[in-house]
Write a protein that holds these residues in place. Structure first.
Motif, PDB file in Angstrom:
ATOM      1  N   THR A 141      42.689  24.635  43.973  1.00  0.00           N
ATOM      2  CA  THR A 141      42.947  26.021  44.353  1.00  0.00           C
ATOM      3  C   THR A 141      42.331  26.973  43.331  1.00  0.00           C
ATOM      4  OG1 THR A 141      44.995  25.355  45.447  1.00  0.00           O
ATOM      5  CG2 THR A 141      44.741  27.702  44.965  1.00  0.00           C
ATOM      6  N   ILE A 142      42.430  26.637  42.050  1.00  0.00           N
ATOM      7  CA  ILE A 142      41.817  27.475  41.012  1.00  0.00           C
ATOM      8  C   ILE A 142      40.310  27.525  41.212  1.00  0.00           C
ATOM      9  CG2 ILE A 142      41.323  27.667  38.544  1.00  0.00           C
ATOM     10  CD1 ILE A 142      44.086  26.406  38.069  1.00  0.00           C
ATOM     11  N   ILE A 143      39.713  26.384  41.421  1.00  0.00           N
ATOM     12  CA  ILE A 143      38.267  26.349  41.642  1.00  0.00           C
ATOM     13  C   ILE A 143      37.919  27.081  42.929  1.00  0.00           C
ATOM     14  CG2 ILE A 143      36.305  24.812  42.090  1.00  0.00           C
ATOM     15  CD1 ILE A 143      37.704  22.830  40.108  1.00  0.00           C
ATOM     16  N   ALA A 144      38.766  26.941  43.944  1.00  0.00           N
ATOM     17  CA  ALA A 144      38.516  27.622  45.220  1.00  0.00           C
ATOM     18  C   ALA A 144      38.609  29.135  45.079  1.00  0.00           C
ATOM     19  CB  ALA A 144      39.500  27.118  46.277  1.00  0.00           C
ATOM     20  N   ILE A 145      39.460  29.632  44.188  1.00  0.00           N
ATOM     21  CA  ILE A 145      39.515  31.076  43.941  1.00  0.00           C
ATOM     22  C   ILE A 145      38.138  31.552  43.486  1.00  0.00           C
ATOM     23  CG2 ILE A 145      40.417  32.844  42.367  1.00  0.00           C
ATOM     24  CD1 ILE A 145      43.145  31.331  42.568  1.00  0.00           C
TER      25      ILE A 145
END
Length: 181
Positions: A141-145
């Protein structure tokens, strides 16, 4: 291509630590520097660099502060690259990604990140907490942000975009050294 796993406390977004705010202070200069470095590594698609920064945040026991610093980093970068009208267009793209739950063109982690960004923009801490806990591994999710920001703001990957990130990192590194000295 192993990625580190970051777990945030259950109440992080509903009861954030006191030092998590937009201003850079001695408590979060390192978090902001890490976030800037993470954004830069992401812009270069440098997985090893992203993992190194995530590891540093985990080793410092600052994972939740790191997530917040990433969001603050984008909050600082976007107005330098996009007009207010362009920001409205970016928002529309993020809303579209958040609505595409069954669209194979929008991976689940991008959908989650888009929904998280909307909750962050609305300052809906309860919804952010629910979204961040939809999966045990928050790292995608962090990378997807960052993926979502790169999709809606491709200027992040330009020389000018990288120079803005570099200036911020250099400023924060100087403050970090100043605070350590």
């Amino acid at each position: 291509m192993n990625r580190k796993v970051i777990f945030v406390p259950d109440d992080y977004w509903t009861n954030p630590p006191k030092e998590n705010h937009m201003n850079v202070n001695p408590n979060n200069v390192s978090d902001c520097r890490r976030a800037g470095a993470f954004v830069k590594h992401h812009a270069y698609t440098d997985i090893d660099g992203m993992n190194a920064v995530i590891s540093e945040a985990l080793d410092a026991k600052r994972a939740t502060e790191f997530i917040h610093a990433i969001l603050c980093t984008y909050d600082a970068i976007v107005p330098q690259l996009v007009t207010p009208a362009g920001q409205v267009g970016m928002s529309e793209l993020i809303f579209t990604m958040a609505d595409k739950t069954d669209d194979p063109a929008v991976p689940e982690h991008w959908n989650r990140a888009a929904r998280f960004l909307i909750a962050y923009g609305n300052q809906d801490n309860k919804l952010m907490t629910r979204i961040i806990h939809e999966t045990d591994n928050v790292t995608p999710t962090i990378i997807a942000i960052s993926d979502v920001y790169t999709i809606v703001l491709p200027a992040l990957r330009t020389n000018f975009g990288i120079s803005i990130i570099d200036r911020g990192i250099n400023l924060l590194m100087a403050k970090e050294v100043e605070n350590d000295g």
